[in-house]
Design an enzyme around this catalytic site. Structure first.
Site, PDB file in Angstrom:
ATOM      1  CB  ALA A 169      -0.817   0.056   1.359  1.00 14.64           C
ATOM      2  CE1 TYR A 227      -1.466   2.265 -11.837  1.00 11.49           C
ATOM      3  CE2 TYR A 227       0.764   0.920 -12.262  1.00 11.49           C
ATOM      4  CZ  TYR A 227      -0.234   1.718 -12.886  1.00 11.49           C
ATOM      5  OH  TYR A 227      -0.325   2.329 -14.083  1.00 11.49           O
ATOM      6  CG  ASP A 274       8.159 -10.763   4.449  1.00 13.15           C
ATOM      7  OD1 ASP A 274       7.506 -10.746   3.332  1.00 13.15           O
ATOM      8  OD2 ASP A 274       8.824 -11.924   4.432  1.00 13.15           O
ATOM      9  CE1 TYR A 287       7.266  -5.878 -16.597  1.00 14.75           C
ATOM     10  CE2 TYR A 287       5.432  -7.011 -17.372  1.00 14.75           C
ATOM     11  CZ  TYR A 287       5.947  -6.449 -16.617  1.00 14.75           C
ATOM     12  OH  TYR A 287       5.207  -6.303 -15.335  1.00 14.75           O
ATOM     13  CB  THR A 330       6.149   2.559  -9.887  1.00 17.43           C
ATOM     14  OG1 THR A 330       6.411   1.178 -10.304  1.00 17.43           O
ATOM     15  CG2 THR A 330       4.779   3.083 -10.044  1.00 17.43           C
TER      16      THR A 330
END
Ligand code: NAD
Length: 380
Positions: free
Chosen positions: A28, A32, A90, A213, A253
């Site tokens: 969080a 995103y 974790d 990717y 990010t």
């Protein structure tokens, strides 16, 4: 400042009727996950529980960016009369899962939505061993370039193909197994409300990034998310719930900045999308996702059952621009044909720098305490 801007965006975008009122966000504190939490709180008026792994300040050494962002979010949410609780540790561990369940039972009873937005370099298994994820091609070597953020110079990157062990390890860290473990534990503890929705974020991207990717180790882990979403259909159906994989747009990010070659792709992408007026950041993406989920009468899904928020990124004209300029980028034309300036600013913003109206010479105390239900609230 980043958190404040995101909150302002959500407020301006308007309330999301029928949105969830109790939301758990795993991962969080950045990208995103943080944006999802802000949309849930300030768009839906939701109580939020945030799980993350951040470093508090110790002996004048600053805390990690996600620490300050989560502290800022918590203060803003509580000032707005919204419940916000945090667990720092974790997320792969059984102890953190149990602490989250105990907290939900104590304070919220159940949750209406679980957002899994973890991006981790490694995962500790119950036997104590550590598995690492790698960003490597599969089958063939990768030759590409990356931009040095400080100098703006291009550096070539060569990567040998991953071994099968590296593929398996990346799936273990970034695939769907831990999402399934979370959902199984939450279901067993009866802390998911009837109709609960869970989401996980994936990326498909453009043909030019596929070698590193989607066709690489991380792509295999992302394929595993689709498997996990299918495996979750049955257990979630028992509470009339749903599990969705949402395909998000490529953005700067912490996690994305580690992907080789991504800097050139994102700089070109930002240029084209800003010119067309379709550029979005994490908060625009998560707000659009929530509106799709809770305001659209018919939820649009692709043939694999995924929600698509990457539609504007993958539109023909945008991709045509990226492909046409992909092999033309040099250190000399970087600022003209690409939006490297915007890309670099997004990197600085991610770390709290380059915001107007902030006095960066002012003395500040790096130690910002945060209310935590798990983990140490200060590093001192
Ligand atoms: P991020 O690095 O900004 O955030 C990762 C979050 O995971 C942070 O809150 C961090 O604290 C948390 N975390 C990491 N390890 C943890 C652990 N062991 N325990 C608890 N928390 C831990 O990453 P992001 O880019 O927002 O990625 C989130 C998801 O979105 C990932 O699945 C990623 O693949 C996906 N995604 C990202 C992009 C992009 O361009 N950035 C695009 C599409 C999808």
């Amino acid at each position: 400042m980043d958190v404040k801007n995101q909150i302002d965006h959500v407020k301006q975008a308007g309330a999301i009727p029928n949105g969830p009122k109790r939301v758990l966000v795993i991962g969080a504190s950045g990208g995103y996950g943080l944006a999802s939490r802000i949309t849930a709180a300030f768009g839906c008026g939701a109580a939020t529980i945030g799980v993350f792994f951040e470093r508090p300040a110790v002996n004048n050494r600053t805390a990690s960016p996600g620490w300050y962002k989560s502290a800022a979010f918590t203060h803003a949410a509580q000032a707005a009369g919204l419940y916000a609780a945090n667990l720092n540790g974790d997320a792969f561990s059984a102890a953190l899962k149990q602490a989250t369940i105990d907290l939900i039972k104590r304070d919220l009873g159940q949750v209406d939505m679980v957002i899994y937005s973890l991006a981790a370099p490694a995962r500790q298994l119950p036997d104590g061993s550590l598995v690492r994820s790698t960003l490597k091609p599969i089958g063939e070597p990768f030759e590409g370039s990356t931009i040095d953020l400080n100098s703006g110079e291009l550096r070539s990157v060569s990567l040998e193909p991953a071994s099968q062990q590296e593929v398996n390890d990346t799936i273990k860290v970034m695939g769907g197994e831990d999402w399934e473990l979370w959902m199984a534990a939450l279901l067993k503890a009866n802390v998911l409300a009837n109709g609960c929705i869970t989401t996980n974020y994936t990326y498909l991207g453009s043909e030019v990034t596929w070698p590193i990717y989607y066709h690489g180790t991380i792509g295999k882990a992302k394929e595993d998310l689709d498997r996990a979403a299918r495996a979750l259909v049955e257990p979630m159906a028992k509470i009339n719930g749903h599990a969705y994989v949402a395909v998000m747009k490529g953005l700067m990010t912490q996690a994305a900045s580690a992907i080789p070659g991504m800097s050139i792709y994102l700089s070109l992408l930002f240029k084209a999308m800003k010119a067309k007026g379709t550029h979005e950041g994490c908060i625009e993406q998560t707000t659009r996702l929530f509106k799709n989920l809770f305001m659209d009468a018919a939820l649009q899904k692709d043939e694999s059952g995924r929600l698509r928020l990457d539609d504007w990124e993958l539109s023909e004209d945008i991709q045509a621009f990226v492909k046409a300029n992909w092999s033309k980028v040099t250190a000399d034309n970087l600022m003209d044909i690409s939006d490297f300036a915007g890309y670099r600013q997004a990197f600085l913003h991610m770390h709290g720098f380059d915001f107007d109206g902030v006095d960066y010479d002012a003395e500040v105390d790096p130690e910002v305490p945060m209310p935590l239900e798990f983990g140490e609230s200060t590093g001192a």
